[in-house]
Design a protein around this motif. Structure first.
Motif, PDB file in Angstrom:
ATOM      1  N   UNK A   1       0.828  -1.211   0.000  1.00  0.00           N
ATOM      2  CA  UNK A   1       0.000   0.000   0.000  1.00  0.00           C
ATOM      3  C   UNK A   1       0.863   1.262   0.000  1.00  0.00           C
ATOM      4  N   UNK A   2       1.984   1.208   0.700  1.00  0.00           N
ATOM      5  CA  UNK A   2       2.818   2.423   0.786  1.00  0.00           C
ATOM      6  C   UNK A   2       3.784   2.569  -0.389  1.00  0.00           C
ATOM      7  N   UNK A   3       4.380   1.441  -0.826  1.00  0.00           N
ATOM      8  CA  UNK A   3       5.489   1.544  -1.778  1.00  0.00           C
ATOM      9  C   UNK A   3       5.236   0.904  -3.135  1.00  0.00           C
ATOM     10  N   UNK A   4       4.301  -0.016  -3.244  1.00  0.00           N
ATOM     11  CA  UNK A   4       4.128  -0.748  -4.496  1.00  0.00           C
ATOM     12  C   UNK A   4       2.659  -1.059  -4.740  1.00  0.00           C
ATOM     13  N   UNK A   5       1.835  -0.029  -4.920  1.00  0.00           N
ATOM     14  CA  UNK A   5       0.399  -0.280  -5.092  1.00  0.00           C
ATOM     15  C   UNK A   5       0.064  -1.130  -6.305  1.00  0.00           C
ATOM     16  N   UNK A   6       0.977  -1.230  -7.263  1.00  0.00           N
ATOM     17  CA  UNK A   6       0.718  -2.086  -8.428  1.00  0.00           C
ATOM     18  C   UNK A   6       0.611  -3.557  -8.033  1.00  0.00           C
ATOM     19  N   UNK A   7       1.133  -3.921  -6.861  1.00  0.00           N
ATOM     20  CA  UNK A   7       1.047  -5.303  -6.397  1.00  0.00           C
ATOM     21  C   UNK A   7      -0.270  -5.601  -5.692  1.00  0.00           C
ATOM     22  N   UNK A   8      -1.175  -4.616  -5.643  1.00  0.00           N
ATOM     23  CA  UNK A   8      -2.523  -4.784  -5.079  1.00  0.00           C
ATOM     24  C   UNK A   8      -3.530  -4.256  -6.094  1.00  0.00           C
ATOM     25  N   UNK A   9      -4.542  -5.034  -6.399  1.00  0.00           N
ATOM     26  CA  UNK A   9      -5.544  -4.606  -7.370  1.00  0.00           C
ATOM     27  C   UNK A   9      -6.329  -3.404  -6.858  1.00  0.00           C
ATOM     28  N   UNK A  10      -6.746  -2.545  -7.797  1.00  0.00           N
ATOM     29  CA  UNK A  10      -7.629  -1.429  -7.458  1.00  0.00           C
ATOM     30  C   UNK A  10      -9.064  -1.897  -7.255  1.00  0.00           C
ATOM     31  N   UNK A  11      -9.378  -3.077  -7.759  1.00  0.00           N
ATOM     32  CA  UNK A  11     -10.727  -3.627  -7.648  1.00  0.00           C
ATOM     33  C   UNK A  11     -10.895  -4.272  -6.273  1.00  0.00           C
ATOM     34  N   UNK A  12     -11.864  -3.801  -5.501  1.00  0.00           N
ATOM     35  CA  UNK A  12     -12.023  -4.289  -4.123  1.00  0.00           C
ATOM     36  C   UNK A  12     -12.308  -5.784  -4.084  1.00  0.00           C
ATOM     37  N   UNK A  13     -13.079  -6.299  -5.033  1.00  0.00           N
ATOM     38  CA  UNK A  13     -13.410  -7.721  -5.035  1.00  0.00           C
ATOM     39  C   UNK A  13     -12.183  -8.568  -5.366  1.00  0.00           C
ATOM     40  N   UNK A  14     -11.395  -8.131  -6.332  1.00  0.00           N
ATOM     41  CA  UNK A  14     -10.172  -8.866  -6.680  1.00  0.00           C
ATOM     42  C   UNK A  14      -9.192  -8.827  -5.514  1.00  0.00           C
ATOM     43  N   UNK A  15      -9.074  -7.665  -4.884  1.00  0.00           N
ATOM     44  CA  UNK A  15      -8.166  -7.522  -3.744  1.00  0.00           C
ATOM     45  C   UNK A  15      -8.601  -8.416  -2.583  1.00  0.00           C
ATOM     46  N   UNK A  16      -9.893  -8.454  -2.311  1.00  0.00           N
ATOM     47  CA  UNK A  16     -10.399  -9.299  -1.224  1.00  0.00           C
ATOM     48  C   UNK A  16     -10.200 -10.774  -1.533  1.00  0.00           C
ATOM     49  N   UNK A  17     -10.350 -11.146  -2.792  1.00  0.00           N
ATOM     50  CA  UNK A  17     -10.127 -12.542  -3.167  1.00  0.00           C
ATOM     51  C   UNK A  17      -8.679 -12.937  -2.916  1.00  0.00           C
ATOM     52  N   UNK A  18      -7.756 -12.037  -3.231  1.00  0.00           N
ATOM     53  CA  UNK A  18      -6.350 -12.307  -2.939  1.00  0.00           C
ATOM     54  C   UNK A  18      -6.079 -12.378  -1.449  1.00  0.00           C
ATOM     55  N   UNK A  19      -6.700 -11.464  -0.699  1.00  0.00           N
ATOM     56  CA  UNK A  19      -6.540 -11.469   0.756  1.00  0.00           C
ATOM     57  C   UNK A  19      -7.012 -12.790   1.362  1.00  0.00           C
ATOM     58  N   UNK A  20      -8.051 -13.347   0.779  1.00  0.00           N
ATOM     59  CA  UNK A  20      -8.575 -14.630   1.248  1.00  0.00           C
ATOM     60  C   UNK A  20      -7.495 -15.704   1.214  1.00  0.00           C
ATOM     61  N   UNK A  21      -6.732 -15.754   0.111  1.00  0.00           N
ATOM     62  CA  UNK A  21      -5.679 -16.772   0.002  1.00  0.00           C
ATOM     63  C   UNK A  21      -4.506 -16.457   0.916  1.00  0.00           C
ATOM     64  N   UNK A  22      -4.255 -15.193   1.178  1.00  0.00           N
ATOM     65  CA  UNK A  22      -3.209 -14.831   2.130  1.00  0.00           C
ATOM     66  C   UNK A  22      -3.564 -15.352   3.524  1.00  0.00           C
ATOM     67  N   UNK A  23      -4.818 -15.182   3.926  1.00  0.00           N
ATOM     68  CA  UNK A  23      -5.235 -15.655   5.251  1.00  0.00           C
ATOM     69  C   UNK A  23      -5.349 -17.173   5.298  1.00  0.00           C
TER      70      UNK A  23
END
Length: 201
Positions: free
Chosen positions: A73-95
């Motif tokens: 979030x601070x240094x490389x926002x390209x590594x996180x999707x701007x789409x909230x649903x896509x970002x949440x789907x990725x977060x799901x696999x992280x958890x």
């Protein structure tokens, strides 16, 4: 410069070290935890007696996946999707990675710390549980190339670290072609090769 605290043979420290390279951020890593023990200064920053933690100027943070999200979030926002649903789907696999770690723990410790292999009943049981979970991940990777969405991102890092262990320990594994293809792509990334694909001991 960012300071990363933690021994590199920790899965959770590998995540952050790899991410820092992906983000092209200058950092210093200091060994702590495990055979290095903990200093009072470290425990004042992270009282959990666990690694990693980072210091970024006056800001400190522990919990590996929180660190990944902060850095992106601070240094490389390209590594996180701007789409909230896509970002949440990725977060799901992280958890989800923490559940996988629990399943694989006995296989990892048995093979790496105690010199056992898949013939040991405890190791075999844990390896089978891990394989069943990896089949779930394989099905996900059949639908998309990356856990982060259309391109590599931080959601690929936690399970990427554990994928190396899954393929490296001497146990029986099912053929999971999409997982294997994803793992092959990860191995081409310089940060993965230098920080994750190191001896497990």
């Amino acid at each position: 410069m960012i300071t990363l605290w933690g021994r590199l043979n920790s899965h959770n420290v590998k995540k952050v070290a790899w991410a820092l390279i992906e983000m092209n951020l200058a950092y210093e890593r200091k060994d702590i935890g495990g055979q290095f023990g903990y200093t009072p200064e470290y425990l004042a920053m992270n009282p959990n007696r666990m690694v990693p933690a980072i210091e970024d100027g006056a800001f400190s943070l522990w919990e590996s996946n929180a660190i990944l999200r902060y850095l992106a979030d601070r240094y490389a926002p390209a590594l996180r999707s701007d789409d909230a649903a896509v970002r949440a789907s990725g977060d799901k696999w992280m958890d989800w990675q923490f559940h996988f770690a629990d399943a694989q723990r006995d296989a990892f410790l048995g093979c790496v710390r105690h010199g056992k292999d898949g013939s040991d009943p405890g190791v075999a049981k844990s390896a089978a549980a891990a394989a069943a979970m990896m089949a779930i991940l394989d099905a996900e990777l059949a639908r998309r190339a990356w856990l982060s969405g259309e391109r590599f991102g931080i959601a690929d890092i936690p399970m990427g670290v554990y994928a190396h262990t899954f393929f490296a320990i001497p146990v029986e594994r099912p053929h999971l072609p999409h997982l294997a293809e994803w793992y092959a792509r990860l191995r081409e990334r310089p940060g993965y090769a230098s920080q994750v694909m190191i001896p497990l001991t």
